[in-house]
Design a protein around this motif. Sequence first.
Motif, PDB file in Angstrom:
ATOM      1  N   VAL A 180      10.014   8.361  -3.294  1.00  0.00           N
ATOM      2  CA  VAL A 180      11.428   8.156  -3.592  1.00  0.00           C
ATOM      3  C   VAL A 180      12.198   9.340  -3.020  1.00  0.00           C
ATOM      4  O   VAL A 180      12.001  10.485  -3.439  1.00  0.00           O
ATOM      5  CB  VAL A 180      11.678   8.047  -5.111  1.00  0.00           C
ATOM      6  CG1 VAL A 180      13.164   7.785  -5.379  1.00  0.00           C
ATOM      7  CG2 VAL A 180      10.818   6.951  -5.709  1.00  0.00           C
ATOM      8  N   LYS A 181      13.074   9.048  -2.067  1.00  0.00           N
ATOM      9  CA  LYS A 181      13.809  10.109  -1.374  1.00  0.00           C
ATOM     10  C   LYS A 181      15.194  10.292  -1.979  1.00  0.00           C
ATOM     11  O   LYS A 181      15.823   9.317  -2.373  1.00  0.00           O
ATOM     12  CB  LYS A 181      13.917   9.766   0.105  1.00  0.00           C
ATOM     13  CG  LYS A 181      12.558   9.594   0.788  1.00  0.00           C
ATOM     14  CD  LYS A 181      12.696   9.369   2.273  1.00  0.00           C
ATOM     15  CE  LYS A 181      11.344   9.056   2.906  1.00  0.00           C
ATOM     16  NZ  LYS A 181      10.310  10.062   2.575  1.00  0.00           N
ATOM     17  N   ASN A 236      15.763  -0.320  -6.722  1.00  0.00           N
ATOM     18  CA  ASN A 236      14.761  -0.953  -7.591  1.00  0.00           C
ATOM     19  C   ASN A 236      13.543  -1.319  -6.756  1.00  0.00           C
ATOM     20  O   ASN A 236      13.645  -1.523  -5.538  1.00  0.00           O
ATOM     21  CB  ASN A 236      15.328  -2.223  -8.233  1.00  0.00           C
ATOM     22  CG  ASN A 236      16.558  -1.947  -9.069  1.00  0.00           C
ATOM     23  OD1 ASN A 236      16.724  -0.854  -9.611  1.00  0.00           O
ATOM     24  ND2 ASN A 236      17.426  -2.941  -9.168  1.00  0.00           N
ATOM     25  N   LEU A 237      12.383  -1.437  -7.388  1.00  0.00           N
ATOM     26  CA  LEU A 237      11.182  -1.803  -6.656  1.00  0.00           C
ATOM     27  C   LEU A 237      10.198  -2.495  -7.590  1.00  0.00           C
ATOM     28  O   LEU A 237      10.241  -2.320  -8.811  1.00  0.00           O
ATOM     29  CB  LEU A 237      10.519  -0.549  -6.056  1.00  0.00           C
ATOM     30  CG  LEU A 237       9.941   0.415  -7.080  1.00  0.00           C
ATOM     31  CD1 LEU A 237       8.434   0.492  -6.968  1.00  0.00           C
ATOM     32  CD2 LEU A 237      10.583   1.791  -6.950  1.00  0.00           C
ATOM     33  N   GLN A 294       0.834  -1.197   0.000  1.00  0.00           N
ATOM     34  CA  GLN A 294       0.000   0.000   0.000  1.00  0.00           C
ATOM     35  C   GLN A 294       0.870   1.249   0.000  1.00  0.00           C
ATOM     36  O   GLN A 294       0.551   2.250  -0.632  1.00  0.00           O
ATOM     37  CB  GLN A 294      -0.907  -0.015   1.226  1.00  0.00           C
ATOM     38  CG  GLN A 294      -2.005   1.027   1.199  1.00  0.00           C
ATOM     39  CD  GLN A 294      -2.951   0.894   2.376  1.00  0.00           C
ATOM     40  OE1 GLN A 294      -2.853  -0.025   3.174  1.00  0.00           O
ATOM     41  NE2 GLN A 294      -3.875   1.829   2.492  1.00  0.00           N
ATOM     42  N   PHE A 295       1.996   1.178   0.752  1.00  0.00           N
ATOM     43  CA  PHE A 295       2.943   2.286   0.825  1.00  0.00           C
ATOM     44  C   PHE A 295       4.348   1.748   0.597  1.00  0.00           C
ATOM     45  O   PHE A 295       4.666   0.628   1.015  1.00  0.00           O
ATOM     46  CB  PHE A 295       2.905   2.977   2.195  1.00  0.00           C
ATOM     47  CG  PHE A 295       1.569   3.555   2.556  1.00  0.00           C
ATOM     48  CD1 PHE A 295       0.693   2.850   3.355  1.00  0.00           C
ATOM     49  CD2 PHE A 295       1.199   4.811   2.101  1.00  0.00           C
ATOM     50  CE1 PHE A 295      -0.543   3.386   3.698  1.00  0.00           C
ATOM     51  CE2 PHE A 295      -0.032   5.355   2.438  1.00  0.00           C
ATOM     52  CZ  PHE A 295      -0.902   4.634   3.238  1.00  0.00           C
ATOM     53  N   LEU A 296       5.201   2.555  -0.032  1.00  0.00           N
ATOM     54  CA  LEU A 296       6.575   2.160  -0.268  1.00  0.00           C
ATOM     55  C   LEU A 296       7.439   3.406  -0.259  1.00  0.00           C
ATOM     56  O   LEU A 296       7.189   4.351  -1.013  1.00  0.00           O
ATOM     57  CB  LEU A 296       6.692   1.449  -1.617  1.00  0.00           C
ATOM     58  CG  LEU A 296       8.014   0.779  -1.965  1.00  0.00           C
ATOM     59  CD1 LEU A 296       8.416  -0.220  -0.899  1.00  0.00           C
ATOM     60  CD2 LEU A 296       7.912   0.090  -3.323  1.00  0.00           C
ATOM     61  N   SER A 297       8.455   3.388   0.619  1.00  0.00           N
ATOM     62  CA  SER A 297       9.371   4.511   0.698  1.00  0.00           C
ATOM     63  C   SER A 297      10.783   3.994   0.465  1.00  0.00           C
ATOM     64  O   SER A 297      11.236   3.113   1.187  1.00  0.00           O
ATOM     65  CB  SER A 297       9.280   5.193   2.074  1.00  0.00           C
ATOM     66  OG  SER A 297      10.167   6.287   2.147  1.00  0.00           O
ATOM     67  N   PHE A 301     -10.801  -0.013 -10.517  1.00  0.00           N
ATOM     68  CA  PHE A 301      -9.514   0.450 -10.005  1.00  0.00           C
ATOM     69  C   PHE A 301      -9.142  -0.243  -8.705  1.00  0.00           C
ATOM     70  O   PHE A 301      -9.998  -0.510  -7.850  1.00  0.00           O
ATOM     71  CB  PHE A 301      -9.549   1.958  -9.754  1.00  0.00           C
ATOM     72  CG  PHE A 301      -9.388   2.786 -10.996  1.00  0.00           C
ATOM     73  CD1 PHE A 301     -10.483   3.083 -11.797  1.00  0.00           C
ATOM     74  CD2 PHE A 301      -8.147   3.278 -11.364  1.00  0.00           C
ATOM     75  CE1 PHE A 301     -10.344   3.841 -12.949  1.00  0.00           C
ATOM     76  CE2 PHE A 301      -7.992   4.046 -12.506  1.00  0.00           C
ATOM     77  CZ  PHE A 301      -9.089   4.321 -13.300  1.00  0.00           C
ATOM     78  N   GLY A 302      -7.835  -0.506  -8.532  1.00  0.00           N
ATOM     79  CA  GLY A 302      -7.306  -0.894  -7.242  1.00  0.00           C
ATOM     80  C   GLY A 302      -7.142   0.336  -6.358  1.00  0.00           C
ATOM     81  O   GLY A 302      -7.346   1.470  -6.803  1.00  0.00           O
ATOM     82  N   LYS A 303      -6.748   0.112  -5.083  1.00  0.00           N
ATOM     83  CA  LYS A 303      -6.610   1.232  -4.153  1.00  0.00           C
ATOM     84  C   LYS A 303      -5.310   1.997  -4.355  1.00  0.00           C
ATOM     85  O   LYS A 303      -5.170   3.116  -3.872  1.00  0.00           O
ATOM     86  CB  LYS A 303      -6.680   0.733  -2.714  1.00  0.00           C
ATOM     87  CG  LYS A 303      -8.031   0.164  -2.321  1.00  0.00           C
ATOM     88  CD  LYS A 303      -8.031  -0.260  -0.857  1.00  0.00           C
ATOM     89  CE  LYS A 303      -9.387  -0.810  -0.460  1.00  0.00           C
ATOM     90  NZ  LYS A 303      -9.421  -1.200   0.981  1.00  0.00           N
ATOM     91  N   GLY A 304      -4.349   1.397  -5.040  1.00  0.00           N
ATOM     92  CA  GLY A 304      -3.124   2.110  -5.347  1.00  0.00           C
ATOM     93  C   GLY A 304      -1.968   1.788  -4.422  1.00  0.00           C
ATOM     94  O   GLY A 304      -2.147   1.312  -3.297  1.00  0.00           O
TER      95      GLY A 304
END
Lengths: 115, 114
Positions: free
Chosen positions: A113-114, A18-19, A9-12, A105-108
């Motif tokens: 990206v820092k 790579n992701l 759901q979240f990615l930092s 749609f999916g929720k996303g």
Amino acid sequence: TQLLEQSPQFLSIQEGENLTVYCNSSSVFSSLQWYRQEPGEGPVLLVTVVTGGEVKKLKRLTFQFGDARKDSSLHITAAQTGDTGLYLCAGAGGIYGGSQGNLIFGKGTKLSVKP
Amino acid sequence: NAGVTQTPKFRILKIGQSMTLQCTQDMNHNYMYWYRQDPGMGLKLIYYSVGAGITDKGEVPNGYNVSRSTTEDFPLRLELAAPSQTSVYFCASSYHGGGYNEQFFGPGTRLTVL
């Protein structure tokens, strides 16, 4: 019932990493689209995949449609700060899409990206 | 070529008030859509239209009405606003229906009902 599950759901992450983000369903779709949405704006289409097993590349982004047309993945190589945004998958042509094949749609996945 | 434009960008309504969200596209697209986006919930289809004079319900139509008198315009009407209608509303258009064609989205209207 969420027909399209997106993970994570979240990615930092840090710039240069790579992701991979995923879009999964128990339903078959005739096509699947990926959109990117930046804060305060509407979604913008990145790619449409149609054929099971199809792989499409858009610069550092690689999109794959599962063989059974139930799932898809988005892989970003060497992420940049400009990749930050909400990534939405949307399926069409499945049993829940209605006679017009409207998008589901999916929720996303919210990617940060820092530098 | 402005694409899809929406007005207003922001609006605060009191419970029970009514308003119309405007949407215009200049791409001569046949299909137009209204979605709402709640935090962490993706996009939900409210209504759609396949051409002037033809509209149909989406997944979450209750509390809303639409009309399509021209190819370009697809206004969304909220009658008797409720706090549950607090959301960001997006209008979109596409040349064809189905999932093979790109949907072009407007910048959204952020609505708060207090």
